[in-house]
Structures are given as C-alpha cells and as structure tokens.
Enzyme design. Structure first.
Site, PDB file in Angstrom:
ATOM      1  N   GLU A  76      78.731 -19.910  42.938  1.00 44.95           N
ATOM      2  CA  GLU A  76      77.769 -20.856  43.534  1.00 44.95           C
ATOM      3  C   GLU A  76      77.805 -22.205  42.826  1.00 44.95           C
ATOM      4  OE1 GLU A  76      74.035 -18.873  42.872  1.00 44.95           O
ATOM      5  OE2 GLU A  76      74.493 -17.210  44.209  1.00 44.95           O
ATOM      6  N   PRO A  77      78.942 -22.849  42.722  1.00 46.09           N
ATOM      7  CA  PRO A  77      78.975 -24.124  42.003  1.00 46.09           C
ATOM      8  C   PRO A  77      78.382 -25.259  42.838  1.00 46.09           C
ATOM      9  CG  PRO A  77      81.133 -23.667  42.914  1.00 46.09           C
ATOM     10  CD  PRO A  77      80.263 -22.473  43.252  1.00 46.09           C
TER      11      PRO A  77
ATOM     12  N   ARG B  38      77.001 -28.785  41.025  1.00 46.66           N
ATOM     13  CA  ARG B  38      77.346 -29.976  40.252  1.00 46.66           C
ATOM     14  C   ARG B  38      78.856 -30.123  40.020  1.00 46.66           C
ATOM     15  NH1 ARG B  38      73.673 -32.074  36.525  1.00 46.66           N
ATOM     16  NH2 ARG B  38      72.679 -30.034  36.547  1.00 46.66           N
TER      17      ARG B  38
ATOM     18  N   ARG C  69      67.384 -38.317  37.129  1.00 43.47           N
ATOM     19  CA  ARG C  69      67.898 -37.508  36.014  1.00 43.47           C
ATOM     20  C   ARG C  69      67.664 -38.133  34.639  1.00 43.47           C
ATOM     21  NH1 ARG C  69      72.499 -36.269  35.171  1.00 43.47           N
ATOM     22  NH2 ARG C  69      72.131 -34.157  34.480  1.00 43.47           N
TER      23      ARG C  69
ATOM     24  N   CYS D 195      56.991 -48.701  38.400  1.00 45.52           N
ATOM     25  CA  CYS D 195      55.938 -48.882  37.398  1.00 45.52           C
ATOM     26  C   CYS D 195      55.750 -47.645  36.540  1.00 45.52           C
ATOM     27  CB  CYS D 195      54.643 -49.265  38.092  1.00 45.52           C
ATOM     28  SG  CYS D 195      54.855 -50.781  39.016  1.00 45.52           S
TER      29      CYS D 195
ATOM     30  N   TYR E 244      72.498 -33.952  42.302  1.00 46.72           N
ATOM     31  CA  TYR E 244      71.099 -34.093  41.892  1.00 46.72           C
ATOM     32  C   TYR E 244      70.700 -35.567  41.797  1.00 46.72           C
ATOM     33  CZ  TYR E 244      72.070 -29.232  41.087  1.00 46.72           C
ATOM     34  OH  TYR E 244      72.468 -27.935  41.269  1.00 46.72           O
TER      35      TYR E 244
HETATM   36  C1  LIG Z   1      71.038 -24.700  41.249  1.00 48.34           C
HETATM   37  C2  LIG Z   1      71.691 -23.425  41.541  1.00 48.34           C
HETATM   38  C3  LIG Z   1      73.090 -23.361  41.635  1.00 48.34           C
HETATM   39  C4  LIG Z   1      73.994 -24.538  41.384  1.00 48.34           C
HETATM   40  O1  LIG Z   1      73.917 -24.980  40.057  1.00 48.34           O
HETATM   41  P1  LIG Z   1      74.964 -26.060  39.518  1.00 48.34           P
HETATM   42  O2  LIG Z   1      74.555 -26.263  38.121  1.00 48.34           O
HETATM   43  O3  LIG Z   1      74.793 -27.283  40.357  1.00 48.34           O
HETATM   44  O4  LIG Z   1      76.319 -25.471  39.652  1.00 48.34           O
HETATM   45  C5  LIG Z   1      73.648 -22.147  41.970  1.00 48.34           C
HETATM   46  N1  LIG Z   1      72.895 -21.045  42.200  1.00 48.34           N
HETATM   47  C6  LIG Z   1      71.547 -21.078  42.104  1.00 48.34           C
HETATM   48  C7  LIG Z   1      70.788 -19.847  42.358  1.00 48.34           C
HETATM   49  C8  LIG Z   1      70.908 -22.256  41.775  1.00 48.34           C
HETATM   50  O5  LIG Z   1      69.578 -22.273  41.666  1.00 48.34           O
END
Ligand SMILES: *Cc1c(COP(=O)(O)O)cnc(C)c1O
Length: 415
Positions: free
Chosen positions: A274-275, A277, A313, A343, A371
């Site tokens: 699940e990448p 970033r 961020r 502000c 993000y």
């Molecule tokens: C945020 C999130 C991701 C992605 O995280 P990255 O740091 O952007 O790779 C994957 N899985 C779950 C469950 C998340 O909450």
C-alpha cells in the site's frame, strides 16, 4: 526528485519550464510529473514480477483524478480509506476488484458502496467492525472478503504523528487479540477471511521495523492457519519513506521489494503493498511567488503566496521541503525564513534557507506530491490552488483553482 532538472538556469519538470507553468496557471499551484509517478509505481511492480502481488496505491497521499488515472492505466490497485476515495478511483477508471478498503471507522453506507462495487478486500480494524460488515453484507446477500489489520507493536522510528504500529495506537487489532478476532471472523456467515494486513507508519527511512512487522504478521498467519483458517495474502501496508533533503537516505524501492519477495517465496501467500508517499511524493512540486521581503531585527522573511493552507506538512510535522528558485538570478544570497500570508506563527514553509530573492520571483517547494493538496484547507478563506500534470512537453490543468465565491456558496446569513 528525478524528473526535475535545470536547463539554462531554468527549473524544468520533464520537458516543461516551471516558470511557464507559473505564468500560465498562476501561483500557488501544484505540478506533478506523470513520468515520475509511473517510474516509482513500476519500480514496485517490476521488482515483484516473479511474485503473486498487487501494488495498491494509497489514494490518500494524492487523490487527484489525473494521478489515479495514470496509475489505473498501469493496472494499479488502490488502497482507499473512505467512500469518497472509492468514488474517485472509479471515476478515474480504476478497477473495483483491485481496491482494498482500510481505515478504523468505515460507515455502513461506505461498506454498502464498496460491496456493491465489488472491491477486493476490506482491511478490518476491530471486532465491532467485523460484526457491522457481516450485517451489511448479509443484508445485500453477498460475502465480504476480509483481512484483519493487526497492530504488530513495532516502533517505526518515524514522527509520532505518523507512527501507527505501536500499542496504544487507535489503528489495528492488538497482536494478542488477533487470533480470537480471526475466529470471530471465520464464524460470521457473511465474511470470507482472505488475508492479514499491517501498516506501522509513514515516512519510514530504515526497513528494519518493516521487516520486523512482516515477521510478526507471518507468524500470526501461520497460527491462524493452524486453527483451520488458511490465509491467501499478506498485506505489508505502506510507509516507505522518501528523500526530502540531501542528507537523508531513503530505502530503495526495488531492494525493499526484493527483500519482500524473498521472504514470502515458498509461503504460498500473495503480497499486497500500500505505498502512497513513495509513489507520488517526489513526483510533485508546489509553485509559489515571492510577495514581500521583510527585514525584522536582523531576521529576513520571504513572504510568499503559498502557505500552510496549501502545504501543512512543515507546520504540522516540522517537515523539511527543499525550496529552490524557478530561475537562476545574479543576486546576492541571504538567509530567509520562507513564510506564507496566513495568520499563524506556524505558517512557515522553510526556515533559514539561503536564497537570492526579489519580490515577484518564482519558487518551487519540492517533494510536495504526497500529503500536499490532499491536506490543504480553506483556512483564512484561501481558495485551494490549481493542479497541473506535466507529461513530456505538455502541461495539463487537472484541477481548476477554487474561486472565492465557491468557498461560501453553501452558506447563508440569517433572515
Ligand atoms: C497512509 C496509509 C498508507 C500509505 O502510507 P505512505 O506512508 O504514504 O506509504 C498505506 N496504508 C494505510 C493503511 C495507511 O493508513
């Protein structure tokens, strides 16, 4: 950032001069590189070519339809955390059977929408969520594929706000309760248990904690199988960090995937990743224009037209983003705090940056593809910026800048 380079002093993303984008679309403005997004997604996918796998891009990192469309065309899967993200994925041409649904608070309507679309799997984070999903699936006359998100109690060694795998965190099912939760899931008639999932945090710069989490999850999968509940896939979550600054070393995507492939070889489990970033972070920049240079008790401020409303961020995590001029200028450098017009004292994009600036200059805030826009707000009644995607030599507007009128279109005064 790989697609970013200078040519005759001018900053380019792919073959497009960013000063031209700033002029044509105005600032602040997010710009993404199609080639950079594709290259990082392919780095995951190709390194796992010999393994049964699905790379599910975490939509929350950047959910612009053009970004999702580019990934859908590559055959990407998607990790969503809301019904809104599901709608975006489908609108962008993503396949429902490659969608996995994460998140601690799925509502009934979101579950119904995901079941009706036919998503691949729900990553369930609690026992009551199992029961709700079972009831919703039963009412629709379908079986819901589920994977349990377990909390492996591993320290991701990242910023505490983006660390999610430790005990006492709201995410996942505690490791010591996981077996009982699997037994409950297996008993519920409208659920089909298919896998196990974990996600220990974000912007992780060393892979040791990720490997430790994987070991714990594999142990758990074996224990679950021993109770007569065989699992088909292991989801290792996201969290792989990227390089935001020169001194930082980020894990190599290919090497990490090769480690994963070696570890699951022979287990029979398919891999899900699940990448977020790591795919989009270094594929985008935020363009801004210098409004004023202000000198205060020997401190220099560059006040720009981007702010924490567009990129939170730095204010939220004290995150570092490189800030560079769009065009080289023959001026004297000085040290500036680059700040926005909002502000709040925390409205800072970068502190103590050596830059050669004059009012009207264009700047690029780098590594802003993840993000960034998704966490933007209308604070101070600032319209959200436009978004542009660069593809070779073309720059395409992929989201219009918000208008001020639209900000209060749903509001009214009392009679
Ligand atoms: C945020 C999130 C991701 C992605 O995280 P990255 O740091 O952007 O790779 C994957 N899985 C779950 C469950 C998340 O909450």
């Amino acid at each position: 950032m790989s697609a970013l380079h200078r040519q005759d002093g001018d900053l380019h993303l792919e073959s497009v001069r960013l000063a031209d984008v700033a002029r044509r679309f105005g600032t602040p403005c997010y710009v993404y590189s199609r080639a950079a997004i594709e290259a990082s997604w392919r780095a995951f996918d190709e390194a796992l070519a010999g393994t049964d796998h699905l790379v599910c891009y975490a939509v929350k990192a950047n959910s612009n339809l053009a970004v999702l469309g580019v990934l859908a065309a590559l055959g990407s899967g998607f990790d969503i955390v809301s019904g809104g993200e599901l709608a975006r994925v489908l609108a962008a041409g993503g396949r429902a059977d490659r969608v996995i649904f994460s998140g601690v608070g799925k509502g009934e309507a979101e579950m119904r929408a995901a079941l009706a679309a036919g998503i691949r799997c729900f990553n369930v984070e609690s026992e009551p969520e199992l029961e709700r999903l079972d009831a919703v699936a039963g009412a629709l006359g379908v079986r819901a594929p589920v994977s349990l998100r377990v909390n492996p109690d591993v320290d991701a060694r990242t910023h505490p706000y983006i660390s999610t795998g430790l005990k006492g965190n709201k995410f996942g099912i505690a490791h010591d309760r996981a077996l009982a939760a699997y037994e409950l899931a297996a008993r519920l008639p409208n659920l089909e248990v298919t896998g196990v999932d974990c996600h220990i945090g974000s912007q992780i710069l060393e892979t040791a904690p990720l490997e430790e989490a994987l070991e714990r999850v594999l142990d758990l999968a074996a224990a679950v199988a021993a109770r007569g509940i065989p699992l088909r896939h292991v989801d290792v979550g996201g969290g792989l960090g990227i390089r935001y600054r020169e001194e930082e070393q980020a894990p190599d995507i290919r090497r990490w995937c090769e480690t994963l492939a070696r570890r699951v070889a022979g287990t029979g489990y398919g891999l899900v990743l699940e990448p977020g970033r790591a795919i989009v972070g270094n594929a985008g920049v935020l363009l801004a224009t210098v409004e004023y240079l202000k000198l205060d008790k020997g401190k220099r401020f560059a006040i720009v037209d981007a702010s924490m409303s567009e990129l939170i961020r730095p204010a939220l995590y004290e995150a570092w983003h490189d800030i560079v001029p769009l065009a080289a200028a023959a001026r004297e450098e000085a040290e500036y705090d680059v700040v926005g017009p909002v502000c709040e004292s925390s409205d800072v994009l970068g502190t103590a940056r050596r830059l050669a600036l004059a009012p009207g200059d264009g700047l690029a805030i780098l590594s802003a593809g993840a993000y960034g826009m998704v966490m933007s707000s209308n604070y101070n009644s600032r319209p959200r910026p436009c978004e542009v995607m660069v593809d070779g030599a073309r720059a395409v507007g992929v989201r219009a800048r918000e208008s001020v009128d639209s900000l209060f279109a749903g509001e009214r005064t009392l009679d």
